[in-house]
Write a protein that holds these residues in place. Structure first.
Motif, PDB file in Angstrom:
ATOM      1  N   LEU A 159      25.071  54.310 -31.272  1.00 31.62           N
ATOM      2  CA  LEU A 159      25.050  55.669 -31.819  1.00 31.62           C
ATOM      3  C   LEU A 159      23.874  56.471 -31.286  1.00 31.62           C
ATOM      4  N   GLY A 160      22.979  55.781 -30.611  1.00 35.24           N
ATOM      5  CA  GLY A 160      21.806  56.445 -30.065  1.00 35.24           C
ATOM      6  C   GLY A 160      20.859  55.424 -29.466  1.00 35.24           C
ATOM      7  N   VAL A 161      19.897  55.915 -28.710  1.00 37.48           N
ATOM      8  CA  VAL A 161      18.898  55.062 -28.068  1.00 37.48           C
ATOM      9  C   VAL A 161      17.520  55.610 -28.408  1.00 37.48           C
ATOM     10  N   ALA A 162      16.615  54.718 -28.808  1.00 40.21           N
ATOM     11  CA  ALA A 162      15.237  55.108 -29.092  1.00 40.21           C
ATOM     12  C   ALA A 162      14.308  54.178 -28.328  1.00 40.21           C
ATOM     13  N   THR A 163      13.156  54.684 -27.919  1.00 39.35           N
ATOM     14  CA  THR A 163      12.205  53.880 -27.160  1.00 39.35           C
ATOM     15  C   THR A 163      10.815  53.974 -27.770  1.00 39.35           C
ATOM     16  N   GLN A 164      10.011  52.966 -27.469  1.00 38.92           N
ATOM     17  CA  GLN A 164       8.621  52.931 -27.918  1.00 38.92           C
ATOM     18  C   GLN A 164       7.782  52.271 -26.836  1.00 38.92           C
ATOM     19  N   GLU A 165       6.666  52.889 -26.453  1.00 38.63           N
ATOM     20  CA  GLU A 165       5.783  52.324 -25.441  1.00 38.63           C
ATOM     21  C   GLU A 165       4.644  51.554 -26.100  1.00 38.63           C
ATOM     22  N   ILE A 166       4.401  50.338 -25.587  1.00 36.49           N
ATOM     23  CA  ILE A 166       3.287  49.509 -26.044  1.00 36.49           C
ATOM     24  C   ILE A 166       2.414  49.198 -24.828  1.00 36.49           C
ATOM     25  N   HIS A 167       1.112  49.403 -24.949  1.00 36.60           N
ATOM     26  CA  HIS A 167       0.184  49.140 -23.854  1.00 36.60           C
ATOM     27  C   HIS A 167      -0.442  47.758 -24.057  1.00 36.60           C
ATOM     28  N   LEU A 168      -0.341  46.918 -23.035  1.00 34.47           N
ATOM     29  CA  LEU A 168      -0.951  45.589 -23.070  1.00 34.47           C
ATOM     30  C   LEU A 168      -2.148  45.567 -22.127  1.00 34.47           C
TER      31      LEU A 168
END
Length: 230
Positions: free
Chosen positions: A82-91
């Motif tokens: 129904l949709g796409v969501a993203t999240q950025e994580i810095h390592l």
């Protein structure tokens, strides 16, 4: 109510860990239906069941035996159709710190394969200095798994060249790096039960099968058509 993926809680957006250690990256999404979670490092999609990666049941990504070049941006992608969501994580991977060998793995781990086919088993070790890995049958260190006609040993991975009845059972991964005690991880190797074979051997398991589809009966009249599921 159907809903696209949405952030449940704001995750830790920057994670720091030491070279040789372990990092866990989390992204917390909910939706209806629940979204499928995948991860990318830059443009490269990560296989959460291979290499030094492990995709956890809650969607978190675990990376073991870190190297400096693991530093960077990791993108969590949640998709439920129904949709796409993203999240950025810095390592950020920092200088190494001497730590005893550890193994990231579930207790009572089980791997199931096909009789007559190769099967690989991976032991996710970490620590600094990087651990030396030894595999052996059951809990008897004298029954080491080495390169021969039956096995192929590649440090933290061993391969059963041809899965057979006498290769089923428990195997132990031992990791040691000179710091503290050795770490141990036990995995049980099973096989799918051949069709038509009935046995009480717990190392032969039936295949998972889909439930039978309901029979559909169609009855029609001149005025209406109805479908009944029995």
């Amino acid at each position: 109510v159907p809903a696209p993926p949405k952030v449940t809680l704001q995750p830790e957006l920057q994670v720091a860990a030491s070279e040789g250690g372990k990092a866990t990256l989390r992204c917390l999404f909910h939706g209806n239906p629940p979204p499928k979670i995948t991860w990318r490092h830059g443009k490269q999609e990560i296989d959460g069941s291979a290499g030094r990666y492990r995709l956890m049941s809650d969607g978190a990504l675990e990376i073991v035996s870190l190297y400096r070049n693991d530093t960077g941006v990791y993108i969590c992608v949640a998709d439920n159709g129904l949709g796409v969501a993203t999240q950025e994580i810095h390592l950020v991977v920092n200088d190494p710190v001497k730590t005893p060998a550890r193994i990231a793995g579930d207790e009572n781990a089980v791997v199931t394969g096909e009789l007559g086919s190769p099967l690989s088993v991976q032991c996710l070790t970490y620590g600094y200095p990087r651990p030396y890995v030894l595999w052996y049958r059951g809990h008897d260190i004298s029954k080491g798994v080495y390169n021969d006609d039956v096995y192929e040993a590649r440090s933290n991975v061993f391969i059963i060249r041809n899965l057979a009845m006498d290769t089923l059972g428990q195997y132990t991964c031992q990791a040691y790096n000179g710091e503290g005690k050795a770490a141990l991880w036990v995995v049980t190797v099973r096989a799918f039960r051949p069709e038509g074979l009935y046995t009480e051997n717990e190392l032969l398991v039936p295949r998972e099968t889909l439930p039978p589809r309901p029979k559909t009966q169609v009855s029609t009249t001149a005025e209406s058509a109805e479908t009944h599921i029995f």
